[in-house]
Scaffold this motif. Structure first.
Motif, mmCIF file in Angstrom:
data_model
loop_
_atom_site.group_PDB
_atom_site.id
_atom_site.type_symbol
_atom_site.label_atom_id
_atom_site.label_comp_id
_atom_site.label_asym_id
_atom_site.label_seq_id
_atom_site.Cartn_x
_atom_site.Cartn_y
_atom_site.Cartn_z
ATOM 1 N N ASN A 257 16.397 18.761 9.896
ATOM 2 C CA ASN A 257 15.421 19.195 8.904
ATOM 3 C C ASN A 257 16.037 20.345 8.116
ATOM 4 O O ASN A 257 16.489 21.331 8.698
ATOM 5 C CB ASN A 257 14.140 19.663 9.614
ATOM 6 N N ASN A 258 16.069 20.225 6.784
ATOM 7 C CA ASN A 258 16.722 21.268 5.983
ATOM 8 C C ASN A 258 15.756 22.003 5.048
ATOM 9 O O ASN A 258 16.159 22.539 4.010
ATOM 10 C CB ASN A 258 17.896 20.686 5.188
ATOM 11 N N ASP A 259 14.486 22.060 5.423
ATOM 12 C CA ASP A 259 13.501 22.765 4.595
ATOM 13 C C ASP A 259 13.860 24.243 4.430
ATOM 14 O O ASP A 259 13.743 24.811 3.342
ATOM 15 C CB ASP A 259 12.098 22.656 5.213
ATOM 16 N N LYS A 260 14.308 24.869 5.504
ATOM 17 C CA LYS A 260 14.684 26.282 5.444
ATOM 18 C C LYS A 260 15.872 26.476 4.509
ATOM 19 O O LYS A 260 15.900 27.414 3.707
ATOM 20 C CB LYS A 260 15.003 26.796 6.851
ATOM 21 N N MET A 261 16.859 25.576 4.610
ATOM 22 C CA MET A 261 18.042 25.655 3.749
ATOM 23 C C MET A 261 17.649 25.556 2.276
ATOM 24 O O MET A 261 18.131 26.328 1.438
ATOM 25 C CB MET A 261 19.028 24.538 4.102
ATOM 26 N N LYS A 262 16.789 24.599 1.956
ATOM 27 C CA LYS A 262 16.382 24.403 0.557
ATOM 28 C C LYS A 262 15.635 25.625 0.024
ATOM 29 O O LYS A 262 15.786 25.981 -1.151
ATOM 30 C CB LYS A 262 15.522 23.143 0.440
ATOM 31 N N ALA A 263 14.871 26.272 0.876
ATOM 32 C CA ALA A 263 14.153 27.476 0.449
ATOM 33 C C ALA A 263 15.132 28.614 0.170
ATOM 34 O O ALA A 263 14.964 29.363 -0.798
ATOM 35 C CB ALA A 263 13.146 27.894 1.527
ATOM 36 N N VAL A 264 16.168 28.720 0.990
ATOM 37 C CA VAL A 264 17.162 29.789 0.813
ATOM 38 C C VAL A 264 18.044 29.523 -0.401
ATOM 39 O O VAL A 264 18.298 30.408 -1.222
ATOM 40 C CB VAL A 264 18.028 29.938 2.079
ATOM 41 N N LEU A 265 18.527 28.279 -0.526
ATOM 42 C CA LEU A 265 19.444 27.934 -1.621
ATOM 43 C C LEU A 265 18.714 27.695 -2.936
ATOM 44 O O LEU A 265 19.324 27.732 -4.003
ATOM 45 C CB LEU A 265 20.230 26.666 -1.266
ATOM 46 N N GLU A 266 17.427 27.378 -2.828
ATOM 47 C CA GLU A 266 16.608 26.991 -3.980
ATOM 48 C C GLU A 266 17.129 25.703 -4.609
ATOM 49 O O GLU A 266 17.032 25.512 -5.830
ATOM 50 C CB GLU A 266 16.545 28.126 -5.017
ATOM 51 N N ARG A 267 17.684 24.835 -3.789
ATOM 52 C CA ARG A 267 18.133 23.513 -4.235
ATOM 53 C C ARG A 267 18.439 22.666 -3.010
ATOM 54 O O ARG A 267 18.532 23.173 -1.893
ATOM 55 C CB ARG A 267 19.371 23.614 -5.133
ATOM 56 N N ASP A 268 18.615 21.390 -3.233
ATOM 57 C CA ASP A 268 18.934 20.453 -2.151
ATOM 58 C C ASP A 268 20.418 20.090 -2.214
ATOM 59 O O ASP A 268 21.098 20.331 -3.217
ATOM 60 C CB ASP A 268 18.081 19.187 -2.289
ATOM 61 N N LEU A 269 20.932 19.519 -1.147
ATOM 62 C CA LEU A 269 22.286 18.970 -1.118
ATOM 63 C C LEU A 269 22.145 17.456 -1.061
ATOM 64 O O LEU A 269 21.657 16.908 -0.069
ATOM 65 C CB LEU A 269 23.057 19.486 0.099
#
Length: 288
Positions: A257-269
């Protein structure tokens, strides 16, 4: 900033060092010299504490990105002492230096019965490699500003030349049939995507545990099909199969789950972006 990147003769370390070298003063370190490395490099054994102390004293990094690891599951089982030395003990020593520490972990640390694991999900490694990586996380987190990245990567030019992608390309390019597991799922990122992410996270001074993945969960079979299509290789040579139990236990679903990552980066991979990076990398190495 002065950044030390370990494991720079490997698939990830090389890409991370070369990318960060565009913005910072970078030193790469590995056992062997890498002709593909653009930044200065120091060659030595990271399990030799005299070498490590000399390296840290001389370069005095402000940030350490620890990519070096023993990642071959079979080798880790056969030589547990060697795996422990690099994956745990070296990690412990490096993380104790007075610098920000970025540790590359694995999606394999989570409990095997779980899917879409978040950073707070239960950890329960199935094999010795994954266990040593989790112990490396524990060592790293002794410092409050450490950053642990749980991920699964793909790319070219690994130190063994035998990563999943390289194995598939080598066989398909020689018209050999291969099997992809339709019941094994993950959401990997290309090495360049991870390098770019590390740069952003360093700038933001993010700490703690973070999953780094694409949002697209995909089977190993479909992943190989997508690679073959992107590289103009014969995808008809790829046959569907199911994963059979082996002596070394592995999870069939390591989707993060990468919800935290997307919130930090403000984008998806995106997986599509990663496959395009792989195509460019493939053309560079094959001169196509």
């Amino acid at each position: 900033m002065r950044i030390l990147v370990t494991g720079t003769s490997g698939m990830l370390g090389r890409v991370v060092a070369n990318y960060l070298f565009r913005f910072h003063r970078v030193m790469g370190t590995s056992r062997t010299f890498s002709m593909y490395l653009k930044c200065p490099q120091s060659n030595g054994d990271l399990t030799n504490m005299f070498y490590v102390k000399h390296l840290l004293d001389e370069f005095d990094p402000q940030i350490i990105v620890h990519c070096a690891a023993s990642t071959n599951l079979e080798l880790c089982e056969r030589d547990k002492e060697a795996a422990k030395n690099i994956n745990i003990l070296t990690t412990d020593v490096l993380s104790n230096h007075n610098s920000k520490f970025v540790y590359i972990s694995t999606d394999s640390v989570y409990a095997p019965q779980l899917e879409n694991c978040s950073e707070s999900s239960k950890t329960d490694p199935l094999n010795y490699y994954a266990w040593t990586k989790l112990q490396g996380e524990t060592a790293s987190l002794k410092r409050k500003n450490s950053l642990i990245l749980r991920t699964n990567i793909y790319g070219l030019n690994s130190s063994t030349g035998n990563s999943l992608v390289e194995w598939a390309i080598a066989n398909l390019a020689n018209n050999k049939q291969i099997t992809g597991y339709k019941d094994v799922f993950f959401n990997p990122v290309h090495t360049e995507q991870l390098a770019q992410t590390i740069h952003i996270l360093i700038d933001k001074d993010v700490a703690g545990v973070l999953n780094v993945s694409s949002s697209h969960s995909i089977s190993k079979y479909e992943f190989l099909i997508r690679i073959a299509e992107k590289l103009n290789l014969d995808f008809n040579l790829i046959k569907e199969g199911v994963y059979l139990d082996s002596a070394i236990k592995r999870s069939k679903n390591t989707t993060l789950n990468n919800d935290k990552m997307k919130a930090v980066l403000e984008r998806d991979l995106l997986l599509s972006d990663g496959l395009e990076m792989l195509r460019r990398e493939y053309e560079l190495y094959t001169n196509k």
